[in-house]
Design a protein around this motif. Structure first.
Motif, PDB file in Angstrom:
ATOM      1  N   LEU A  96       0.861  -1.179   0.000  1.00 51.20           N
ATOM      2  CA  LEU A  96       0.000   0.000   0.000  1.00 51.20           C
ATOM      3  C   LEU A  96       0.898   1.230   0.000  1.00 51.20           C
ATOM      4  CD1 LEU A  96      -2.632  -1.118   2.630  1.00 51.20           C
ATOM      5  CD2 LEU A  96      -2.868  -1.082   0.133  1.00 51.20           C
ATOM      6  N   PRO A  97       0.750   2.108  -1.009  1.00 53.92           N
ATOM      7  CA  PRO A  97       1.726   3.200  -1.176  1.00 53.92           C
ATOM      8  C   PRO A  97       1.687   4.240  -0.059  1.00 53.92           C
ATOM      9  CG  PRO A  97      -0.058   3.369  -2.789  1.00 53.92           C
ATOM     10  CD  PRO A  97      -0.238   2.062  -2.083  1.00 53.92           C
ATOM     11  N   TRP A  98       0.545   4.356   0.612  1.00 51.76           N
ATOM     12  CA  TRP A  98       0.414   5.407   1.624  1.00 51.76           C
ATOM     13  C   TRP A  98       0.778   4.919   3.029  1.00 51.76           C
ATOM     14  CZ3 TRP A  98      -3.659   3.108  -0.935  1.00 51.76           C
ATOM     15  CH2 TRP A  98      -4.446   2.257  -0.154  1.00 51.76           C
ATOM     16  N   ALA A  99       1.062   3.627   3.174  1.00 52.52           N
ATOM     17  CA  ALA A  99       1.385   3.078   4.494  1.00 52.52           C
ATOM     18  C   ALA A  99       2.890   2.832   4.605  1.00 52.52           C
ATOM     19  CB  ALA A  99       0.615   1.782   4.718  1.00 52.52           C
ATOM     20  N   SER A 100       3.414   3.009   5.813  1.00 54.20           N
ATOM     21  CA  SER A 100       4.844   2.784   6.017  1.00 54.20           C
ATOM     22  C   SER A 100       5.190   1.316   5.793  1.00 54.20           C
ATOM     23  CB  SER A 100       5.231   3.177   7.446  1.00 54.20           C
ATOM     24  OG  SER A 100       4.707   2.223   8.353  1.00 54.20           O
ATOM     25  N   VAL A 101       6.469   1.051   5.656  1.00 54.27           N
ATOM     26  CA  VAL A 101       6.938  -0.328   5.489  1.00 54.27           C
ATOM     27  C   VAL A 101       6.456  -1.191   6.660  1.00 54.27           C
ATOM     28  CG1 VAL A 101       9.028  -1.765   5.545  1.00 54.27           C
ATOM     29  CG2 VAL A 101       8.919   0.240   4.042  1.00 54.27           C
ATOM     30  N   LEU A 102       6.609  -0.678   7.885  1.00 53.01           N
ATOM     31  CA  LEU A 102       6.187  -1.439   9.055  1.00 53.01           C
ATOM     32  C   LEU A 102       4.679  -1.713   9.032  1.00 53.01           C
ATOM     33  CD1 LEU A 102       7.209  -2.678  11.746  1.00 53.01           C
ATOM     34  CD2 LEU A 102       6.546  -0.540  12.848  1.00 53.01           C
ATOM     35  N   ASP A 103       3.892  -0.676   8.712  1.00 48.96           N
ATOM     36  CA  ASP A 103       2.434  -0.855   8.662  1.00 48.96           C
ATOM     37  C   ASP A 103       2.029  -1.824   7.560  1.00 48.96           C
ATOM     38  OD1 ASP A 103       1.931   0.695  10.838  1.00 48.96           O
ATOM     39  OD2 ASP A 103       1.495   2.524   9.705  1.00 48.96           O
ATOM     40  N   ASN A 104       2.758  -1.792   6.446  1.00 53.07           N
ATOM     41  CA  ASN A 104       2.481  -2.753   5.381  1.00 53.07           C
ATOM     42  C   ASN A 104       2.713  -4.182   5.865  1.00 53.07           C
ATOM     43  OD1 ASN A 104       1.737  -2.051   2.461  1.00 53.07           O
ATOM     44  ND2 ASN A 104       3.083  -0.354   3.011  1.00 53.07           N
ATOM     45  N   VAL A 105       3.803  -4.381   6.594  1.00 54.40           N
ATOM     46  CA  VAL A 105       4.123  -5.727   7.087  1.00 54.40           C
ATOM     47  C   VAL A 105       3.048  -6.193   8.079  1.00 54.40           C
ATOM     48  CG1 VAL A 105       5.798  -7.093   8.411  1.00 54.40           C
ATOM     49  CG2 VAL A 105       6.601  -5.472   6.678  1.00 54.40           C
ATOM     50  N   LEU A 106       2.510  -5.243   8.861  1.00 46.50           N
ATOM     51  CA  LEU A 106       1.500  -5.593   9.876  1.00 46.50           C
ATOM     52  C   LEU A 106       0.084  -5.722   9.291  1.00 46.50           C
ATOM     53  CD1 LEU A 106       2.757  -3.224  12.713  1.00 46.50           C
ATOM     54  CD2 LEU A 106       2.826  -5.728  12.765  1.00 46.50           C
ATOM     55  N   MET A 107      -0.072  -5.316   8.011  1.00 47.73           N
ATOM     56  CA  MET A 107      -1.396  -5.221   7.390  1.00 47.73           C
ATOM     57  C   MET A 107      -2.238  -6.509   7.484  1.00 47.73           C
ATOM     58  SD  MET A 107      -3.215  -2.825   6.191  1.00 47.73           S
ATOM     59  CE  MET A 107      -1.983  -1.547   5.865  1.00 47.73           C
ATOM     60  N   PRO A 108      -1.656  -7.696   7.224  1.00 48.11           N
ATOM     61  CA  PRO A 108      -2.496  -8.902   7.300  1.00 48.11           C
ATOM     62  C   PRO A 108      -3.161  -9.063   8.665  1.00 48.11           C
ATOM     63  CG  PRO A 108      -0.412  -9.415   6.242  1.00 48.11           C
ATOM     64  CD  PRO A 108      -0.295  -8.002   6.754  1.00 48.11           C
ATOM     65  N   LEU A 109      -2.435  -8.740   9.743  1.00 46.88           N
ATOM     66  CA  LEU A 109      -3.006  -8.861  11.093  1.00 46.88           C
ATOM     67  C   LEU A 109      -4.170  -7.899  11.247  1.00 46.88           C
ATOM     68  CD1 LEU A 109       0.310  -9.042  13.150  1.00 46.88           C
ATOM     69  CD2 LEU A 109      -1.184 -10.926  12.488  1.00 46.88           C
ATOM     70  N   LYS A 110      -3.953  -6.682  10.739  1.00 47.85           N
ATOM     71  CA  LYS A 110      -5.003  -5.668  10.811  1.00 47.85           C
ATOM     72  C   LYS A 110      -6.261  -6.162  10.084  1.00 47.85           C
ATOM     73  CE  LYS A 110      -3.093  -1.465  11.252  1.00 47.85           C
ATOM     74  NZ  LYS A 110      -2.385  -0.283  10.760  1.00 47.85           N
ATOM     75  N   LEU A 111      -6.063  -6.703   8.883  1.00 46.70           N
ATOM     76  CA  LEU A 111      -7.197  -7.189   8.087  1.00 46.70           C
ATOM     77  C   LEU A 111      -7.915  -8.353   8.771  1.00 46.70           C
ATOM     78  CD1 LEU A 111      -5.676  -7.018   4.490  1.00 46.70           C
ATOM     79  CD2 LEU A 111      -7.358  -5.469   5.524  1.00 46.70           C
ATOM     80  N   MET A 112      -7.168  -9.117   9.578  1.00 42.82           N
ATOM     81  CA  MET A 112      -7.789 -10.238  10.292  1.00 42.82           C
ATOM     82  C   MET A 112      -8.394  -9.783  11.614  1.00 42.82           C
ATOM     83  SD  MET A 112      -4.825 -13.062   9.844  1.00 42.82           S
ATOM     84  CE  MET A 112      -4.052 -13.271   8.248  1.00 42.82           C
ATOM     85  N   GLY A 113      -8.264  -8.502  11.892  1.00 43.77           N
ATOM     86  CA  GLY A 113      -8.819  -7.960  13.132  1.00 43.77           C
ATOM     87  C   GLY A 113      -8.024  -8.364  14.359  1.00 43.77           C
ATOM     88  N   ARG A 114      -6.747  -8.690  14.154  1.00 44.04           N
ATOM     89  CA  ARG A 114      -5.910  -9.060  15.304  1.00 44.04           C
ATOM     90  C   ARG A 114      -5.102  -7.849  15.767  1.00 44.04           C
ATOM     91  NH1 ARG A 114      -2.700 -14.388  13.992  1.00 44.04           N
ATOM     92  NH2 ARG A 114      -4.032 -15.329  12.414  1.00 44.04           N
ATOM     93  N   PRO A 115      -4.713  -7.836  17.050  1.00 46.78           N
ATOM     94  CA  PRO A 115      -3.932  -6.691  17.553  1.00 46.78           C
ATOM     95  C   PRO A 115      -2.558  -6.639  16.881  1.00 46.78           C
ATOM     96  CG  PRO A 115      -4.052  -8.423  19.214  1.00 46.78           C
ATOM     97  CD  PRO A 115      -4.948  -8.847  18.092  1.00 46.78           C
ATOM     98  N   THR A 116      -2.109  -5.426  16.571  1.00 42.64           N
ATOM     99  CA  THR A 116      -0.825  -5.310  15.876  1.00 42.64           C
ATOM    100  C   THR A 116       0.309  -4.869  16.816  1.00 42.64           C
ATOM    101  OG1 THR A 116      -1.404  -3.069  15.225  1.00 42.64           O
ATOM    102  CG2 THR A 116      -1.851  -4.804  13.629  1.00 42.64           C
ATOM    103  N   ALA A 117      -0.065  -4.234  17.947  1.00 42.50           N
ATOM    104  CA  ALA A 117       0.971  -3.658  18.819  1.00 42.50           C
ATOM    105  C   ALA A 117       2.001  -4.700  19.241  1.00 42.50           C
ATOM    106  CB  ALA A 117       0.315  -3.009  20.035  1.00 42.50           C
ATOM    107  N   GLN A 118       1.505  -5.867  19.682  1.00 39.03           N
ATOM    108  CA  GLN A 118       2.465  -6.858  20.180  1.00 39.03           C
ATOM    109  C   GLN A 118       3.219  -7.574  19.064  1.00 39.03           C
ATOM    110  OE1 GLN A 118      -1.094  -7.779  21.509  1.00 39.03           O
ATOM    111  NE2 GLN A 118      -0.990  -9.994  21.546  1.00 39.03           N
ATOM    112  N   ALA A 119       2.768  -7.363  17.819  1.00 38.02           N
ATOM    113  CA  ALA A 119       3.452  -7.997  16.687  1.00 38.02           C
ATOM    114  C   ALA A 119       4.576  -7.120  16.137  1.00 38.02           C
ATOM    115  CB  ALA A 119       2.448  -8.317  15.587  1.00 38.02           C
ATOM    116  N   ARG A 120       4.683  -5.898  16.648  1.00 43.13           N
ATOM    117  CA  ARG A 120       5.709  -4.984  16.120  1.00 43.13           C
ATOM    118  C   ARG A 120       7.126  -5.536  16.246  1.00 43.13           C
ATOM    119  NH1 ARG A 120       3.852   0.619  15.397  1.00 43.13           N
ATOM    120  NH2 ARG A 120       5.989   1.341  15.639  1.00 43.13           N
ATOM    121  N   PRO A 121       7.497  -6.104  17.405  1.00 44.18           N
ATOM    122  CA  PRO A 121       8.857  -6.665  17.492  1.00 44.18           C
ATOM    123  C   PRO A 121       9.110  -7.751  16.444  1.00 44.18           C
ATOM    124  CG  PRO A 121       7.869  -6.523  19.680  1.00 44.18           C
ATOM    125  CD  PRO A 121       6.787  -6.206  18.689  1.00 44.18           C
TER     126      PRO A 121
END
Ligand SMILES: Nc1ncnc2c1ncn2[C@@H]1O[C@H](COP(=O)(O)OP(=O)(O)O)[C@@H](O)[C@H]1O
Ligand SMILES: [Mg+2]
Length: 257
Positions: A87-112
């Motif tokens: 996604l061009p408007w999302a950061s690299v980190l947010d792009n990597v976390l995107m599948p979790l977001k789409l599944m409605g799972r928490p992303t904060a603890q997945a950052r590491p």
């Protein structure tokens, strides 16, 4: 684990002509198996992956994963497309976390974990960049992290290393083998490279030119763990030679010529 039976895929091109992308495909991929698909461009490799991923529905035939018919995209699958598709408007980190977001799972603890994956592919320090600020190869490496973020048991990878320079490509190949061995994933991997296919796979599926059919499925009897040095071994050369000959003799059907 993955089963295709009598799968055909027909597209309509813009001039409404029928394009038979795949014809009567039967394929079995066992759990924890690493299967590579090779074949000339346009033979339906990407279509095959999109079918298994549940992104498109076959014109004919059935596909199941773990005994369950595939009807839509699934959470137990990670997919790397031929193009990075970030996604061009999302950061690299947010792009990597995107599948979790789409599944409605928490992303904060997945950052590491996301940061760890980005480090693994050499993108440490690029977490807050936008995709447009990265080279094509870097974007593709971020897309690989995105496919791995939820640790899916099944990975579908469409020429994932195509845009990478030779050295990075070798590193990523070994890294993928390591991940597969450690986490015991089932992987279907499309590649243009016969060497890459033989180095990675338990089985190499050779496809013919359009309409795509499976010409042969070859077992790779090169011992594991695999390394690039094995390319010189007679067993490696033998199977690579067979794959090459099969691709060469099935490049085109007479009516396409
Ligand atoms: N959405 C689509 N609409 C029409 N034709 C398509 C579509 N997707 C793929 N095709 C056609 O199907 C054939 C197989 O394409 P593809 O699966 O991308 O091949 P490969 O990945 O092996 O290069 C090609 O002839 C391609 O033009
Ligand atoms: Mg393709």
């Amino acid at each position: 684990m993955i089963e295709l039976r009598g799968v055909s895929q027909v597209f309509r091109s813009r001039d409404r002509e029928k394009v038979v992308a795949l014809h009567d495909i039967a394929l079995d991929v066992a759990e924890n198996e690493f299967v590579c698909i090779v074949g000339p461009s346009g033979c339906g490799k990407s279509t095959l992956l999109r079918l298994v991923a549940g992104l498109i529905e076959p014109t004919r035939g059935g596909i199941s994963v773990g005994g369950v018919p595939v009807t839509r995209p699934r959470e137990d699958v990670g997919i790397v497309f031929q193009k990075p598709t970030l996604l061009p408007w999302a950061s690299v980190l947010d792009n990597v976390l995107m599948p979790l977001k789409l599944m409605g799972r928490p992303t904060a603890q997945a950052r590491p974990r996301a940061q760890e994956l980005l480090r693994m592919v050499g993108l440490e320090g690029f977490e807050s960049r936008l995709p447009g600020e990265l080279s094509g190869g870097m974007q593709q490496r971020a897309a690989i992290c995105r496919a791995l973020i939820h640790d899916p048991p099944i990975l579908l990878m469409d020429e994932p290393f195509g845009a990478l320079d030779a050295l990075t490509r070798e590193e990523m190949t070994l890294e993928l083998l390591e991940i597969w061995q450690r986490r015991r994933k089932t992987i279907v991997f499309v590649t243009h490279s016969i060497t890459e296919a033989v180095l990675l796979a338990d089985k190499v599926v050779v496809m013919s030119a359009r309409p795509g059919r499976i010409v042969q499925v070859l077992d790779v009897d090169v011992p594991r763990p695999r390394a690039f040095e094995q390319e010189a071994l007679p067993a490696f050369q033998r199977i690579a030679g067979t794959v090459r000959a099969l691709i060469f003799s099935n490049r085109r059907l007479p009516r396409d010529a």
